[in-house]
Design an enzyme around this catalytic site. Structure first.
Site, PDB file in Angstrom:
ATOM      1  N   HIS A 127       0.815  -1.214   0.000  1.00 11.24           N
ATOM      2  CA  HIS A 127       0.000   0.000   0.000  1.00 11.24           C
ATOM      3  C   HIS A 127       0.850   1.267   0.000  1.00 11.24           C
ATOM      4  O   HIS A 127       1.587   1.504   0.964  1.00 11.24           O
ATOM      5  CB  HIS A 127      -0.888  -0.047   1.253  1.00 11.24           C
ATOM      6  CG  HIS A 127      -1.859   1.060   1.383  1.00 11.24           C
ATOM      7  ND1 HIS A 127      -1.916   1.866   2.493  1.00 11.24           N
ATOM      8  CD2 HIS A 127      -2.819   1.515   0.549  1.00 11.24           C
ATOM      9  CE1 HIS A 127      -2.885   2.744   2.349  1.00 11.24           C
ATOM     10  NE2 HIS A 127      -3.449   2.559   1.175  1.00 11.24           N
ATOM     11  N   ARG A 128       0.771   2.030  -1.063  1.00 13.93           N
ATOM     12  CA  ARG A 128       1.587   3.248  -1.252  1.00 13.93           C
ATOM     13  C   ARG A 128       3.088   2.898  -1.217  1.00 13.93           C
ATOM     14  O   ARG A 128       3.913   3.677  -0.748  1.00 13.93           O
ATOM     15  CB  ARG A 128       1.263   4.309  -0.196  1.00 13.93           C
ATOM     16  CG  ARG A 128      -0.225   4.592  -0.045  1.00 13.93           C
ATOM     17  CD  ARG A 128      -0.529   5.644   0.998  1.00 13.93           C
ATOM     18  NE  ARG A 128      -1.947   5.666   1.336  1.00 13.93           N
ATOM     19  CZ  ARG A 128      -2.476   6.400   2.301  1.00 13.93           C
ATOM     20  NH1 ARG A 128      -1.719   7.198   3.019  1.00 13.93           N
ATOM     21  NH2 ARG A 128      -3.775   6.359   2.551  1.00 13.93           N
ATOM     22  N   GLU A 130       0.842  -0.681  -4.734  1.00  9.15           N
ATOM     23  CA  GLU A 130      -0.238   0.266  -5.009  1.00  9.15           C
ATOM     24  C   GLU A 130       0.307   1.680  -4.857  1.00  9.15           C
ATOM     25  O   GLU A 130       1.065   1.953  -3.908  1.00  9.15           O
ATOM     26  CB  GLU A 130      -1.383   0.031  -4.009  1.00  9.15           C
ATOM     27  CG  GLU A 130      -2.616   0.869  -4.266  1.00  9.15           C
ATOM     28  CD  GLU A 130      -2.810   2.046  -3.304  1.00  9.15           C
ATOM     29  OE1 GLU A 130      -3.853   2.691  -3.378  1.00  9.15           O
ATOM     30  OE2 GLU A 130      -1.897   2.329  -2.496  1.00  9.15           O
ATOM     31  N   ASP A 149      -0.954   6.050  -5.499  1.00  4.32           N
ATOM     32  CA  ASP A 149      -2.052   6.985  -5.777  1.00  4.32           C
ATOM     33  C   ASP A 149      -1.549   8.003  -6.786  1.00  4.32           C
ATOM     34  O   ASP A 149      -0.407   8.456  -6.669  1.00  4.32           O
ATOM     35  CB  ASP A 149      -2.452   7.707  -4.492  1.00  4.32           C
ATOM     36  CG  ASP A 149      -2.796   6.725  -3.393  1.00  4.32           C
ATOM     37  OD1 ASP A 149      -3.866   6.113  -3.466  1.00  4.32           O
ATOM     38  OD2 ASP A 149      -1.976   6.550  -2.466  1.00  4.32           O
ATOM     39  N   HIS A 152      -0.764  10.962  -2.387  1.00  5.31           N
ATOM     40  CA  HIS A 152      -2.050  10.513  -1.848  1.00  5.31           C
ATOM     41  C   HIS A 152      -3.041  11.634  -1.544  1.00  5.31           C
ATOM     42  O   HIS A 152      -4.187  11.606  -1.983  1.00  5.31           O
ATOM     43  CB  HIS A 152      -1.862   9.673  -0.583  1.00  5.31           C
ATOM     44  CG  HIS A 152      -3.172   9.205  -0.016  1.00  5.31           C
ATOM     45  ND1 HIS A 152      -3.902   9.934   0.901  1.00  5.31           N
ATOM     46  CD2 HIS A 152      -3.920   8.107  -0.274  1.00  5.31           C
ATOM     47  CE1 HIS A 152      -5.020   9.298   1.183  1.00  5.31           C
ATOM     48  NE2 HIS A 152      -5.055   8.182   0.493  1.00  5.31           N
ATOM     49  N   GLU A 155      -3.859   3.752  -8.404  1.00  2.00           N
ATOM     50  CA  GLU A 155      -5.136   4.306  -7.933  1.00  2.00           C
ATOM     51  C   GLU A 155      -5.283   5.748  -8.406  1.00  2.00           C
ATOM     52  O   GLU A 155      -4.534   6.635  -7.999  1.00  2.00           O
ATOM     53  CB  GLU A 155      -5.281   4.278  -6.399  1.00  2.00           C
ATOM     54  CG  GLU A 155      -6.651   4.865  -6.041  1.00  2.00           C
ATOM     55  CD  GLU A 155      -6.972   4.968  -4.565  1.00  2.00           C
ATOM     56  OE1 GLU A 155      -6.291   4.364  -3.723  1.00  2.00           O
ATOM     57  OE2 GLU A 155      -7.943   5.694  -4.267  1.00  2.00           O
ATOM     58  N   LYS A 200      -6.711   9.248  -8.269  1.00  2.00           N
ATOM     59  CA  LYS A 200      -7.337  10.079  -7.230  1.00  2.00           C
ATOM     60  C   LYS A 200      -8.043  11.297  -7.817  1.00  2.00           C
ATOM     61  O   LYS A 200      -8.635  12.073  -7.077  1.00  2.00           O
ATOM     62  CB  LYS A 200      -6.267  10.554  -6.229  1.00  2.00           C
ATOM     63  CG  LYS A 200      -5.777   9.467  -5.276  1.00  2.00           C
ATOM     64  CD  LYS A 200      -6.818   9.124  -4.228  1.00  2.00           C
ATOM     65  CE  LYS A 200      -6.278   8.232  -3.122  1.00  2.00           C
ATOM     66  NZ  LYS A 200      -7.354   7.576  -2.352  1.00  2.00           N
ATOM     67  N   ASP A 206       0.416  -2.153   4.348  1.00  2.00           N
ATOM     68  CA  ASP A 206       1.572  -1.253   4.470  1.00  2.00           C
ATOM     69  C   ASP A 206       2.854  -2.052   4.710  1.00  2.00           C
ATOM     70  O   ASP A 206       3.949  -1.518   4.618  1.00  2.00           O
ATOM     71  CB  ASP A 206       1.385  -0.307   5.676  1.00  2.00           C
ATOM     72  CG  ASP A 206       0.150   0.568   5.537  1.00  2.00           C
ATOM     73  OD1 ASP A 206      -0.163   0.970   4.415  1.00  2.00           O
ATOM     74  OD2 ASP A 206      -0.489   0.855   6.582  1.00  2.00           O
TER      75      ASP A 206
HETATM   76  O1  G3P Z   1      -5.821   0.288  -2.121  1.00  2.00           O
HETATM   77  C1  G3P Z   1      -6.927   1.103  -1.879  1.00  2.00           C
HETATM   78  C2  G3P Z   1      -6.700   2.091  -0.803  1.00  2.00           C
HETATM   79  O2  G3P Z   1      -5.434   2.634  -0.982  1.00  2.00           O
HETATM   80  C3  G3P Z   1      -7.734   3.152  -0.781  1.00  2.00           C
HETATM   81  O3  G3P Z   1      -7.586   4.062   0.272  1.00  2.00           O
HETATM   82  O4  G3P Z   1      -6.986   6.275   1.167  1.00  2.00           O
HETATM   83  O5  G3P Z   1      -5.271   4.527   1.101  1.00  2.00           O
HETATM   84  O6  G3P Z   1      -6.002   5.601  -0.997  1.00  2.00           O
HETATM   85  P1  G3P Z   1      -6.417   5.162   0.378  1.00  2.00           P
HETATM   86 CA    CA Z   2      -4.618   4.326  -2.370  1.00  2.00          CA
END
Ligand code: G3P
Ligand code: CA
Length: 266
Positions: A24-25, A51, A53, A66, A126, A128, A255
């Site tokens: 995540h990120r 992943e 953003d 993000h 992702e 945004k 994470d």
């Molecule tokens: O993988 C989806 C998730 O990242 C969505 O929430 O706020 O972390 O972008 P957020």
């Molecule tokens: Ca995300």
């Protein structure tokens, strides 16, 4: 991939299910999110996917970030990312907020991240912002020349998912959504039926949902019966990850990719 033993079809027949671990990120527990440092650290930790953003800058460049503003991770100002040019964004320090060790880490372009994807791994992009990003995304992906299965797109905006799928049918697209439990009625909304209906109407390949207690083997089966994949975010707790893997989800966003994989393998 982590192989989890699951009960399939409600019968006690064990089935093997590969669970994709998605950082995540990037490896954001250890490095500043959405930077080349966190992306590369995640690949080093042998994650299956990363992943990130993305937004479109004022001068139509796709950058990884993000929040809407730079307050938390981009140097502390209230300026909006979409109002800045790439040159302005590149001057910002996106690393110091995490640790002095990362001072000077820049906001990366998508085009700088795409070449880092190792063979057999994939990047979850992702979106945004809105559908205005789609032609630029298509151009960046074409220029990078990565295989279609090395990238996929996720987005809360069903309009963005629909447009991406229309423009790039070869790309996998997962529609992001979050289910909430009403404190008074105990009812979960949106209902799974409605999530499936929307995902199918925009020709998405699957759902990407907030991990929650509603997601069990029966829930997953319903999604699979609709010919959709199911990903969940964001899980750092090994017990919860094990439960979801056994329920049969396709992938888990975390994470802490290495920590979670180790916990699942045990
Ligand atoms: O993988 C989806 C998730 O990242 C969505 O929430 O706020 O972390 O972008 P957020
Ligand atoms: Ca995300």
């Amino acid at each position: 991939m982590v192989i989890a033993t699951i009960a399939s079809g409600g019968i006690n027949t064990p089935a093997l299910q590969a669970v994709e671990i998605v950082a995540h990120r990037g490896a954001s527990h250890d490095a500043p999110e959405n930077t080349l440092a966190s992306v590369n650290l995640a690949w080093e930790k042998n994650t299956d996917g990363v992943e990130i953003d993305v937004y479109l800058s004022k001068d139509n460049q796709i950058v990884a970030f993000h929040d809407k503003t730079m307050k938390r991770t981009g140097g502390g100002t209230d300026l909006r990312i979409v109002d800045q040019t790439l040159a302005e964004l590149k001057k910002l320090d996106a690393g110091s907020w995490k640790s002095p060790k990362y001072k000077g880490e820049q906001i990366p372009l998508l085009s700088e991240i795409l070449p880092t994807i190792p063979e057999g791994k994939r990047l979850f992009i992702e979106v945004k912002c809105g559908p205005e990003i789609v032609p630029f995304l298509k151009a960046d992906l074409k220029k990078a020349g990565r295989k279609a299965d090395q990238t996929c797109v996720i987005c809360f905006g069903s309009d963005v998912c629909r447009d991406v799928k229309q423009e790039m049918p070869e790309l996998k697209v997962y529609w992001l959504s979050g289910q909430r439990k009403d404190k008074e009625t105990g009812e979960w909304t949106p209902k799974l039926e409605s999530l499936i209906e929307t995902a199918q109407s925009i020709h998405a390949d699957g759902l990407d949902l907030n991990a929650n207690e509603k997601i069990d083997a029966e829930f997953v089966q319903q999604v699979k019966q609709a010919n959709l994949g199911l990903y969940v975010w964001t899980v750092n707790n090994p017990d919860e990850a094990n439960r979801l893997a056994k329920a049969g989800v396709d992938g888990i966003t975390t994470d802490r990719p290495a920590f979670l994989r180790d916990a699942l393998e045990k």
